[in-house]
Design an enzyme around this catalytic site. Structure first.
Site, PDB file in Angstrom:
ATOM      1  N   ALA A 135     -16.115  33.813  -4.457  1.00 43.24           N
ATOM      2  CA  ALA A 135     -17.133  33.948  -5.223  1.00 43.24           C
ATOM      3  C   ALA A 135     -17.297  35.393  -5.557  1.00 43.24           C
ATOM      4  O   ALA A 135     -17.855  35.766  -6.706  1.00 43.24           O
ATOM      5  CB  ALA A 135     -18.664  33.216  -4.838  1.00 43.24           C
ATOM      6  N   THR A 136     -17.011  36.285  -4.897  1.00 41.74           N
ATOM      7  CA  THR A 136     -16.947  37.624  -5.010  1.00 41.74           C
ATOM      8  C   THR A 136     -16.074  38.097  -6.085  1.00 41.74           C
ATOM      9  O   THR A 136     -16.421  38.543  -7.033  1.00 41.74           O
ATOM     10  CB  THR A 136     -16.615  38.565  -3.690  1.00 41.74           C
ATOM     11  OG1 THR A 136     -17.694  38.237  -2.833  1.00 41.74           O
ATOM     12  CG2 THR A 136     -16.818  40.152  -4.048  1.00 41.74           C
ATOM     13  N   ASN A 164     -29.540  33.237  -2.254  1.00 41.15           N
ATOM     14  CA  ASN A 164     -29.032  33.052  -1.030  1.00 41.15           C
ATOM     15  C   ASN A 164     -29.922  33.378   0.099  1.00 41.15           C
ATOM     16  O   ASN A 164     -29.739  32.832   1.258  1.00 41.15           O
ATOM     17  CB  ASN A 164     -27.583  33.887  -1.096  1.00 41.15           C
ATOM     18  CG  ASN A 164     -27.589  35.023  -1.222  1.00 41.15           C
ATOM     19  OD1 ASN A 164     -27.871  35.685  -2.527  1.00 41.15           O
ATOM     20  ND2 ASN A 164     -27.402  36.043  -0.546  1.00 41.15           N
ATOM     21  N   GLN A 176     -24.829  29.359  -4.165  1.00 40.32           N
ATOM     22  CA  GLN A 176     -25.548  28.300  -3.216  1.00 40.32           C
ATOM     23  C   GLN A 176     -26.283  27.291  -3.921  1.00 40.32           C
ATOM     24  O   GLN A 176     -27.102  26.301  -3.634  1.00 40.32           O
ATOM     25  CB  GLN A 176     -26.844  29.219  -2.835  1.00 40.32           C
ATOM     26  CG  GLN A 176     -26.459  30.376  -1.867  1.00 40.32           C
ATOM     27  CD  GLN A 176     -25.955  29.896  -0.583  1.00 40.32           C
ATOM     28  OE1 GLN A 176     -26.070  29.058  -0.175  1.00 40.32           O
ATOM     29  NE2 GLN A 176     -25.276  31.033   0.108  1.00 40.32           N
ATOM     30  N   SER A 179     -18.158  28.902  -4.384  1.00 41.65           N
ATOM     31  CA  SER A 179     -17.219  29.570  -3.345  1.00 41.65           C
ATOM     32  C   SER A 179     -16.859  28.255  -2.345  1.00 41.65           C
ATOM     33  O   SER A 179     -17.580  27.604  -2.228  1.00 41.65           O
ATOM     34  CB  SER A 179     -18.019  30.588  -2.535  1.00 41.65           C
ATOM     35  OG  SER A 179     -17.186  30.670  -1.424  1.00 41.65           O
ATOM     36  N   HIS A 188     -15.971  28.196   0.876  1.00 40.09           N
ATOM     37  CA  HIS A 188     -16.566  28.206   2.231  1.00 40.09           C
ATOM     38  C   HIS A 188     -18.040  28.042   2.337  1.00 40.09           C
ATOM     39  O   HIS A 188     -18.549  27.931   3.638  1.00 40.09           O
ATOM     40  CB  HIS A 188     -16.058  29.428   3.056  1.00 40.09           C
ATOM     41  CG  HIS A 188     -16.843  30.875   2.651  1.00 40.09           C
ATOM     42  ND1 HIS A 188     -17.937  31.211   3.310  1.00 40.09           N
ATOM     43  CD2 HIS A 188     -16.757  31.656   1.684  1.00 40.09           C
ATOM     44  CE1 HIS A 188     -18.200  32.421   3.039  1.00 40.09           C
ATOM     45  NE2 HIS A 188     -17.676  32.773   1.824  1.00 40.09           N
ATOM     46  N   THR A 234       0.356  34.492  -6.825  1.00 37.79           N
ATOM     47  CA  THR A 234       0.834  32.963  -6.244  1.00 37.79           C
ATOM     48  C   THR A 234      -0.362  32.372  -5.700  1.00 37.79           C
ATOM     49  O   THR A 234      -0.879  32.826  -4.751  1.00 37.79           O
ATOM     50  CB  THR A 234       1.892  33.212  -4.984  1.00 37.79           C
ATOM     51  OG1 THR A 234       2.882  33.840  -5.724  1.00 37.79           O
ATOM     52  CG2 THR A 234       2.299  31.807  -4.595  1.00 37.79           C
ATOM     53  N   CYS A 264     -29.458  41.600   6.864  1.00 36.79           N
ATOM     54  CA  CYS A 264     -28.610  40.696   5.866  1.00 36.79           C
ATOM     55  C   CYS A 264     -27.406  41.278   5.383  1.00 36.79           C
ATOM     56  O   CYS A 264     -26.724  40.681   4.985  1.00 36.79           O
ATOM     57  CB  CYS A 264     -29.465  39.795   4.850  1.00 36.79           C
ATOM     58  SG  CYS A 264     -30.860  38.994   5.380  1.00 36.79           S
TER      59      CYS A 264
HETATM   60  C1  LIG Z   1     -21.715  34.045  -0.294  1.00 40.87           C
HETATM   61  C2  LIG Z   1     -22.148  34.345  -1.390  1.00 40.87           C
HETATM   62  C3  LIG Z   1     -21.328  35.207  -2.336  1.00 40.87           C
HETATM   63  C4  LIG Z   1     -19.887  35.592  -2.016  1.00 40.87           C
HETATM   64  O1  LIG Z   1     -18.897  34.700  -1.535  1.00 40.87           O
HETATM   65  P1  LIG Z   1     -17.604  34.881  -1.176  1.00 40.87           P
HETATM   66  O2  LIG Z   1     -17.063  33.594  -1.427  1.00 40.87           O
HETATM   67  O3  LIG Z   1     -17.620  34.849   0.211  1.00 40.87           O
HETATM   68  O4  LIG Z   1     -16.943  35.947  -1.880  1.00 40.87           O
HETATM   69  C5  LIG Z   1     -21.451  35.508  -3.536  1.00 40.87           C
HETATM   70  N1  LIG Z   1     -22.956  34.836  -4.218  1.00 40.87           N
HETATM   71  C6  LIG Z   1     -23.672  34.302  -3.185  1.00 40.87           C
HETATM   72  C7  LIG Z   1     -25.097  33.829  -3.902  1.00 40.87           C
HETATM   73  C8  LIG Z   1     -23.549  33.845  -1.978  1.00 40.87           C
HETATM   74  O5  LIG Z   1     -24.434  33.279  -1.483  1.00 40.87           O
END
Ligand SMILES: *Cc1c(COP(=O)(O)O)cnc(C)c1O
Length: 413
Positions: A76-77, A162, A190, A210, A212, A251, A337
């Site tokens: 997500a970053t 989050n 989230q 994201s 994970h 890739t 945090c």
């Molecule tokens: C965890 C999180 C991110 C970052 O996600 P990554 O996949 O770890 O880079 C960004 N935004 C929110 C709201 C998150 O909770």
């Protein structure tokens, strides 16, 4: 005290356990089907490409989008960076170096992965409005509307926060943006996978999420990029082999993408029942803890929040000490945090929670494997630890005696 036997994991907003079904789906793609999806002239490549396209469909189904609208990234970053910087640079009103290249609206409770790209854009000549939430932590459509300007090119508002789990007015903000011909991006990390998404109904142009955070592997994520009404174009941040429709060269992480696709499929299939189960558990935390002790507050709107996150402040107790007192429970505190610094959470400060209550907060976030027994254990362990710490707090004694702490002249004592 006996040594804790098992750690209770209540930090699912930070990351989640990879679902064993996801791991199983990924395994063949390490050393059996190991081709490069870009190899167009042999079966190794075709099989890798087929696997990626299946994952793209699974991801699209989760968002009620078209597979062609999904770009795989590293998380997500990266998705947030690509959406915000990519859109700003593509739709800039005037060239770099001129007075204002365009206006962007976001808010102060976004994740750093939105705030920092916005801050970079300011240095590059864009203007950014950072909205503040109400005491309930919610960014409203009315606030976005009031900030709109003739030169606004992009609005970025996260779907669910989050740290506190509050839900912003996303479909309404999307409709507003579409009426004004402004692009709308949402960080749905989230939200997607936990709550239903329909990018048409919800009027979203760009959506980050994201793997994970939804029981998939780390290091992979997605960006939804609308293909029609309007067709959104982005300036790539990584140039090279032209993978992912030229928006994200490199890739592809085949095994990771396969796992992310599987994670999306599982979330889509079990969404309704998982939501109901987590909501019941979160409500138990939200009611049992304030009922067990005085001076306990749930931060943010009481109902307008996702099922899996709560954030609770325990007055007269310091979050970090509290976490040490509940060492068999893994969770986050409002003090640490974002970094190693002991600044109170900027999100809690942003919604007007005082420094003391922000320092005394815990974020408890639930997931697919959280059991009711674990929640019950957390309630009793936290209650015990808070009572123990308060028994040593002179401030708590004064407060119990009815002394107004804000009126004490500490200097003369
Ligand atoms: C965890 C999180 C991110 C970052 O996600 P990554 O996949 O770890 O880079 C960004 N935004 C929110 C709201 C998150 O909770």
């Amino acid at each position: 005290m006996a040594a804790p036997t098992k750690l209770t994991y209540l930090d699912n907003a930070a990351t989640t356990r990879c679902d064993p079904r996801v791991v199983e789906a990924m395994l063949p793609y390490f050393s059996d089907v190991y081709g490069n999806a870009g190899s167009r002239n042999h079966r190794f490549g075709w099989e890798a490409e087929d696997a990626i396209e299946i994952a793209r469909e699974q991801a699209a189904v989760l968002l009620t989008a078209q597979p062609k609208e999904i770009i795989f990234t590293s998380g997500a970053t990266e998705s947030n960076n690509l959406a915000i910087r990519g859109a700003a640079n593509m739709y800039a009103k005037s060239p770099a170096g001129s007075s204002s290249r365009g206006h962007i609206i976001t808010n102060i409770i976004e994740h750093k992965a939105v705030l920092d790209p916005c801050n970079r854009l300011i240095r590059e000549g864009f203007e950014v409005t950072f909205l503040e939430p109400g005491h309930d932590g919610i960014i409203t459509c009315a606030a976005v509307e009031a900030a709109m300007r003739a030169d606004t090119i992009l609005v970025s508002v996260m779907w669910a926060n989050n740290e506190i789990g509050t839900i912003n007015e996303v479909p309404a903000i999307g409709a507003l943006c579409h009426a004004r011909n402004v692009l709308f991006h949402t960080d749905a990390t989230q939200w997607a996978g936990k709550m239903p998404v329909d990018v048409e109904r919800d009027q979203i142009d760009l959506l980050s999420w994201s793997s994970h955070k939804i029981y998939g592997p780390k290091g992979v994520g997605g960006l939804y990029v609308r293909r029609r009404k309007p067709r959104v174009r982005l300036e790539a941040m990584i140039d090279g082999g032209g993978q992912e429709r030229g928006m994200r060269s490199g890739t592809q992480n085949v095994a990771g993408i396969v796992g992310f696709g599987k994670a999306c499929e599982l979330c889509f299939a079990s969404g309704d029942s998982e939501r109901a189960r987590l909501l019941a558990l979160r409500k138990k935390l939200d009611t049992a803890l304030p009922a067990a002790m005085e001076a306990v507050q749930v931060n943010g709107h009481p109902d307008r929040r996702v099922p899996h996150i709560t954030n609770i402040s325990f007055g007269f107790v310091e979050g970090e000490s509290l976490m040490m007192g509940i060492s068999d429970i893994a969770c986050s505190s409002g003090s640490a945090c974002t970094s190693a610094s002991l600044e109170p959470s900027y999100v809690l400060k942003g919604l007007g929670v005082g420094d003391e209550m922000a320092h005394s907060s815990l974020r408890l976030s639930l997931g697919r494997w959280t059991t009711e027994a674990e929640v019950d254990h957390a309630i009793s362990a936290i209650t015990k630890a808070v009572n123990h710490l308060r028994a040593m707090s002179p401030l708590y004694d004064l407060w119990k005696e009815g002394i107004d702490l804000s009126k004490i002249d500490w200097q003369s004592h």
